[in-house]
Design a protein around this motif. Structure first.
Motif, mmCIF file in Angstrom:
data_model
loop_
_atom_site.group_PDB
_atom_site.id
_atom_site.type_symbol
_atom_site.label_atom_id
_atom_site.label_comp_id
_atom_site.label_asym_id
_atom_site.label_seq_id
_atom_site.Cartn_x
_atom_site.Cartn_y
_atom_site.Cartn_z
ATOM 1 N N GLY A 61 54.624 50.570 -61.023
ATOM 2 C CA GLY A 61 55.606 50.661 -59.943
ATOM 3 C C GLY A 61 54.977 51.452 -58.833
ATOM 4 O O GLY A 61 53.773 51.564 -58.750
ATOM 5 N N LEU A 62 55.807 52.017 -57.965
ATOM 6 C CA LEU A 62 55.300 52.874 -56.892
ATOM 7 C C LEU A 62 55.684 54.305 -57.229
ATOM 8 O O LEU A 62 56.844 54.594 -57.486
ATOM 9 N N GLN A 63 54.709 55.193 -57.241
ATOM 10 C CA GLN A 63 54.965 56.591 -57.563
ATOM 11 C C GLN A 63 54.606 57.458 -56.362
ATOM 12 O O GLN A 63 53.631 57.220 -55.675
ATOM 13 N N SER A 86 59.232 50.536 -52.691
ATOM 14 C CA SER A 86 58.514 50.707 -51.429
ATOM 15 C C SER A 86 59.485 50.725 -50.253
ATOM 16 O O SER A 86 60.628 50.264 -50.356
ATOM 17 N N VAL A 87 59.020 51.260 -49.143
ATOM 18 C CA VAL A 87 59.830 51.298 -47.921
ATOM 19 C C VAL A 87 60.238 49.891 -47.505
ATOM 20 O O VAL A 87 61.386 49.643 -47.142
ATOM 21 N N ARG A 88 59.292 48.955 -47.561
ATOM 22 C CA ARG A 88 59.580 47.593 -47.126
ATOM 23 C C ARG A 88 60.636 46.941 -48.000
ATOM 24 O O ARG A 88 61.577 46.313 -47.502
ATOM 25 N N ASP A 89 60.509 47.083 -49.324
ATOM 26 C CA ASP A 89 61.498 46.506 -50.233
ATOM 27 C C ASP A 89 62.873 47.126 -50.003
ATOM 28 O O ASP A 89 63.896 46.437 -49.991
ATOM 29 N N ARG A 129 70.417 54.082 -52.038
ATOM 30 C CA ARG A 129 69.358 55.011 -51.686
ATOM 31 C C ARG A 129 68.025 54.416 -52.132
ATOM 32 O O ARG A 129 67.981 53.614 -53.060
ATOM 33 N N GLN A 130 66.948 54.826 -51.481
ATOM 34 C CA GLN A 130 65.638 54.347 -51.904
ATOM 35 C C GLN A 130 65.288 54.944 -53.256
ATOM 36 O O GLN A 130 65.392 56.146 -53.469
ATOM 37 N N GLU A 131 64.869 54.095 -54.183
ATOM 38 C CA GLU A 131 64.453 54.564 -55.498
ATOM 39 C C GLU A 131 63.020 55.089 -55.429
ATOM 40 O O GLU A 131 62.237 54.698 -54.564
ATOM 41 N N SER A 132 62.670 55.963 -56.368
ATOM 42 C CA SER A 132 61.332 56.551 -56.357
ATOM 43 C C SER A 132 60.246 55.521 -56.628
ATOM 44 O O SER A 132 59.095 55.724 -56.264
ATOM 45 N N ASN A 133 60.611 54.397 -57.256
ATOM 46 C CA ASN A 133 59.621 53.356 -57.555
ATOM 47 C C ASN A 133 59.772 52.148 -56.631
ATOM 48 O O ASN A 133 59.370 51.044 -56.968
#
Length: 217
Positions: free
Chosen positions: A178-180, A103-106, A97-101
């Motif tokens: 990170g990404l928040q 990015s979509v691309r990663d 699953r995508q982690e909260s930190n």
């Protein structure tokens, strides 16, 4: 000690699990591409990011195995027991699953790698399985809006990725350590959708202008 180049934090590469190993390598590759590193530089930097037993394993590599990053990564994975297993990859693909930190691309690149390992004969770009999994396991704030803005009978992966990237920008993902996610706290779902559609339409218009400018130049 964590290393950084041009404000980008370089990942520490460990052998705790194949998922963590591949995720760190994916981030390293993205940074290498962003900085336009030629082979000589990324080969020199990669060993400095190794941690734990990977440091000892690196010392056992032959000169040929250290010649380029792809060969080095494979040799280290083989020695660390992080070899690719289609059944294990299929299980990780189903759990990823995508982690909260993240990015979509990663996330898309990481999920794509797992899909290719699990289903080597299939193409992620045309697979309904990959598309469905990608959209359904994005972070809820993004998945919800991608589904709301999805066309009827929409089955194009590239369009889904572009839509997710736009929503990511609209919802205010930003990079710090990170990404928040900056979740929107007010407004009804209809108002939120209307706002998103307006912003996305503006992005479409800007992209069209850039394409026209590129064609005429």
């Amino acid at each position: 000690m964590t290393q950084a180049i041009h404000g980008l934090t370089l990942p520490e590469i460990c052998a705790d699990s194949i998922e963590e190993y591949e995720r760190a390598l994916t981030r390293f590759e993205l940074i290498a591409v962003a900085n336009k590193w030629e082979n000589g530089r990324d080969v020199a930097i990669l060993p400095t990011l190794l941690r734990g037993k990977l440091i000892d394993l690196y010392s056992t590599l032959t000169t040929a195995e250290k010649a380029d990053t792809d060969t080095m990564k494979k040799a280290l994975a083989d020695r660390a027991g992080l070899t690719k297993d289609p059944l294990a990859a299929a299980r990780r693909f189903g759990e990823r699953r995508q982690e909260s930190n993240e990015s979509v691309r990663d996330f898309e690149l990481s999920l794509r790698k797992l899909f290719m390992e699990a289903y080597p004969k299939d193409c992620a770009d045309t697979s309904s399985v990959f598309l469905g999994r990608f959209v359904s396991v994005l972070v809820p704030e993004i998945a919800k809006q991608v589904l709301l803005n999805r066309d009827n009978d929409h089955d194009d992966l590239n369009q889904a990725v572009r839509s997710a990237l736009r929503v990511e920008r609209v919802l205010g993902f930003h990079r710090s350590d990170g990404l928040q996610v900056q979740a929107l706290q007010t407004g009804t779902q209809d108002n939120l959708r209307e706002m998103l559609e307006q912003v996305i339409n503006r992005i479409h218009a800007l992209e069209s202008r850039l394409e026209e400018k590129h064609v005429t130049s």
